[in-house]
Design an enzyme around this catalytic site. Structure first.
Site, PDB file in Angstrom:
ATOM      1  N   PHE A 129       0.848  -1.194   0.000  1.00 51.04           N
ATOM      2  CA  PHE A 129       0.000   0.000   0.000  1.00 51.04           C
ATOM      3  C   PHE A 129       0.885   1.246   0.000  1.00 51.04           C
ATOM      4  O   PHE A 129       1.764   1.389   0.849  1.00 51.04           O
ATOM      5  CB  PHE A 129      -0.915   0.037   1.236  1.00 51.04           C
ATOM      6  CG  PHE A 129      -1.926   1.146   1.178  1.00 51.04           C
ATOM      7  CD1 PHE A 129      -3.066   1.032   0.404  1.00 51.04           C
ATOM      8  CD2 PHE A 129      -1.717   2.332   1.879  1.00 51.04           C
ATOM      9  CE1 PHE A 129      -3.997   2.070   0.335  1.00 51.04           C
ATOM     10  CE2 PHE A 129      -2.638   3.374   1.816  1.00 51.04           C
ATOM     11  CZ  PHE A 129      -3.781   3.236   1.039  1.00 51.04           C
ATOM     12  N   ASP A 214       8.895   2.925   1.803  1.00 48.46           N
ATOM     13  CA  ASP A 214       7.716   3.652   2.283  1.00 48.46           C
ATOM     14  C   ASP A 214       7.609   3.413   3.781  1.00 48.46           C
ATOM     15  O   ASP A 214       7.229   2.329   4.227  1.00 48.46           O
ATOM     16  CB  ASP A 214       6.478   3.130   1.536  1.00 48.46           C
ATOM     17  CG  ASP A 214       5.189   3.820   1.969  1.00 48.46           C
ATOM     18  OD1 ASP A 214       5.167   4.416   3.068  1.00 48.46           O
ATOM     19  OD2 ASP A 214       4.195   3.737   1.219  1.00 48.46           O
ATOM     20  N   LYS A 243       1.935  10.286   7.988  1.00 52.94           N
ATOM     21  CA  LYS A 243       1.260   9.808   9.191  1.00 52.94           C
ATOM     22  C   LYS A 243       1.826  10.463  10.464  1.00 52.94           C
ATOM     23  O   LYS A 243       1.623  11.639  10.655  1.00 52.94           O
ATOM     24  CB  LYS A 243       1.273   8.278   9.231  1.00 52.94           C
ATOM     25  CG  LYS A 243       0.381   7.681   8.106  1.00 52.94           C
ATOM     26  CD  LYS A 243      -0.254   6.356   8.438  1.00 52.94           C
ATOM     27  CE  LYS A 243      -1.399   6.046   7.477  1.00 52.94           C
ATOM     28  NZ  LYS A 243      -1.069   5.113   6.409  1.00 52.94           N
TER      29      LYS A 243
HETATM   30  C1  LIG Z   1      -1.335   5.393   4.954  1.00 50.59           C
HETATM   31  C2  LIG Z   1      -0.268   4.990   4.014  1.00 50.59           C
HETATM   32  C3  LIG Z   1      -0.050   5.688   2.820  1.00 50.59           C
HETATM   33  C4  LIG Z   1      -0.940   6.814   2.360  1.00 50.59           C
HETATM   34  O1  LIG Z   1      -0.962   7.887   3.242  1.00 50.59           O
HETATM   35  P1  LIG Z   1      -2.154   8.960   3.145  1.00 50.59           P
HETATM   36  O2  LIG Z   1      -1.706  10.062   4.047  1.00 50.59           O
HETATM   37  O3  LIG Z   1      -3.408   8.271   3.603  1.00 50.59           O
HETATM   38  O4  LIG Z   1      -2.249   9.388   1.732  1.00 50.59           O
HETATM   39  C5  LIG Z   1       1.005   5.279   2.020  1.00 50.59           C
HETATM   40  N1  LIG Z   1       1.795   4.262   2.364  1.00 50.59           N
HETATM   41  C6  LIG Z   1       1.615   3.563   3.517  1.00 50.59           C
HETATM   42  C7  LIG Z   1       2.553   2.454   3.859  1.00 50.59           C
HETATM   43  C8  LIG Z   1       0.574   3.890   4.364  1.00 50.59           C
HETATM   44  O5  LIG Z   1       0.372   3.179   5.479  1.00 50.59           O
END
Ligand SMILES: *Cc1c(COP(=O)(O)O)cnc(C)c1O
Length: 387
Positions: A129, A214, A243
């Site tokens: 994700f 990420d 986050k």
């Molecule tokens: C939450 C998340 C995103 C996206 O972040 P948003 O602020 O919701 O756009 C991308 N990568 C990872 C691993 C995430 O947990």
């Protein structure tokens, strides 16, 4: 409230039937004043806990001084936060944005420019994700999330996590970047094997591709170290943060190691809101708290203890697998009762979520105490025993 929400907001979220009006540390309070122990931190977005006094003070102070100026001018909180990210990670410079998806988009553009016109492919992981905007969605190897939005950015290839042969086969001279999470969060907390992460590093080097890590969910001491890659024995070329970086306030960042951090030149990328004094002041307060080695020790110790507790539920036949790193944990149920477990936990005053019908995830604020985690485990045992 539910009826008003349905009439006023688009239907893209499935919310739990509870409203919160106040938060303090690991606790959220509904309008009647009932407390709920938060084991989600807004999906690892407020690792410092709710309304941490240092974050509140920093926001109050900065809000009364200067909120934003755009990126036309110099402001010090932005520079100070970039220095902190640079000095705690790969030593390279920083780009600010406002969210995780925007951080992924910036990393994608950086990798494409770095790769040039012949290297246009990305290799990412199935079930990964990286966000829901069109570029980030293309790297998000989940067909269900992509289906309605095709065609996506071309050139994305997906390999199963920890499948070294598939990774070797996917990376080529056309690959501009490999994008991974060290622990896949959104699909249910699946840590990557360290040797798979090291192979990704090695293949990126051999083929002249970038390794994008990420850390949007795993970063800010969620798994123990400040950044999860620091326990995997590699360094990324590019790291995405968002986050918990802002202490609850929206901010995202991308940093790249020295050399790679020179890819973006004036005009290549930007964001009006990004790196505001207000967001950066909040993030600097959060950084002081989350970068503290004693907090990181607490995460490692309580995370290991909590995971052992989840494993105890598995050993007693109440679940089939427990997974976790630090305070990023999940439990796998034999039956598809994840949603029921979440609601039953909520009735008992504990907030958790299910990432699938069988997976329940735990991402508590890092300030949560061992006793609070024990209470959550006891409640979970009761819930799982009731079937
Ligand atoms: C939450 C998340 C995103 C996206 O972040 P948003 O602020 O919701 O756009 C991308 N990568 C990872 C691993 C995430 O947990």
């Amino acid at each position: 409230m539910i009826a008003r929400e349905q009439a006023a907001l688009m239907s893209n979220y499935g919310r739990y039937p509870v409203e919160f009006v106040r938060g303090e540390g690991a606790w959220l309070f509904d309008p009647e004043g009932r407390g709920y122990l938060d084991l989600m931190s807004g999906i690892s977005m407020i690792n410092v806990g709710h309304c941490h006094p240092d974050v509140v003070a920093a926001i109050r102070e900065q809000a009364g001084t200067l909120i934003n100026t755009s990126n036309l001018y110099y402001t010090e909180p932005m520079v100070e936060l970039a220095e902190w990210i640079r000095d705690t990670s790969m030593g390279g410079r920083v780009f600010f944005c406002n969210s995780g998806a925007e951080a992924a988009e910036a990393a994608i553009k950086l990798a494409r420019k770095h790769g040039g016109p012949e290297r246009t492919e990305f290799v990412s992981l199935e079930d990964g994700f990286h966000g829901r905007t069109m570029g980030a969605l293309a790297l998000t190897g989940q067909p269900g999330k992509q289906q309605a939005f095709k065609p996506l950015m071309p050139g994305a290839r997906y390999v199963p996590r920890n499948d070294k042969d598939a990774l070797r086969a996917a990376v080529s001279e056309k690959t501009c970047a490999i994008a991974i999470e060290i622990v896949q969060g959104e699909c249910g907390v699946y840590p990557l094997d360290d040797d798979f992460v090291r192979l990704a590093r090695q293949l990126a080097d051999e083929h002249g591709a970038l390794l994008i890590v990420d850390e949007i969910q795993t970063g800010m001491s969620r798994t123990g170290p400040l950044y999860a890659y620091q326990d995997a024995g590699i360094e990324p070329d590019v790291m995405c943060l968002a986050k918990s970086l802002g202490g609850g306030f929206p901010i995202g960042a991308v940093t790249a190691r020295p050399g790679i951090d020179a890819v973006f030149q004036p005009g290549d990328h930007g964001s009006t809101f990004a790196g505001s004094p207000l967001a950066c002041a909040s993030a600097l307060a959060a950084a002081k708290l989350l970068g503290d080695p004693s907090l990181q020790d607490h995460v490692r110790k309580e995370g290991a203890c909590f995971l052992a507790g989840l494993q105890g539920l598995v050993d007693d036949g109440l679940a089939i697998e427990a997974r976790g790193r630090g305070l990023m944990c999940a439990i796998e149920l034999a039956e598809p009762r994840g949603a029921d477990v979440v609601l039953a936990m909520m009735e008992r005053g504990f907030l958790v979520n299910n990432t699938s019908a069988t997976t329940v995830r735990f991402l508590p604020p890092l300030v949560i105490t061992g006793d609070e985690l024990t209470n959550a485990l006891n409640a979970l045992r009761d819930v799982l025993n009731e079937s």
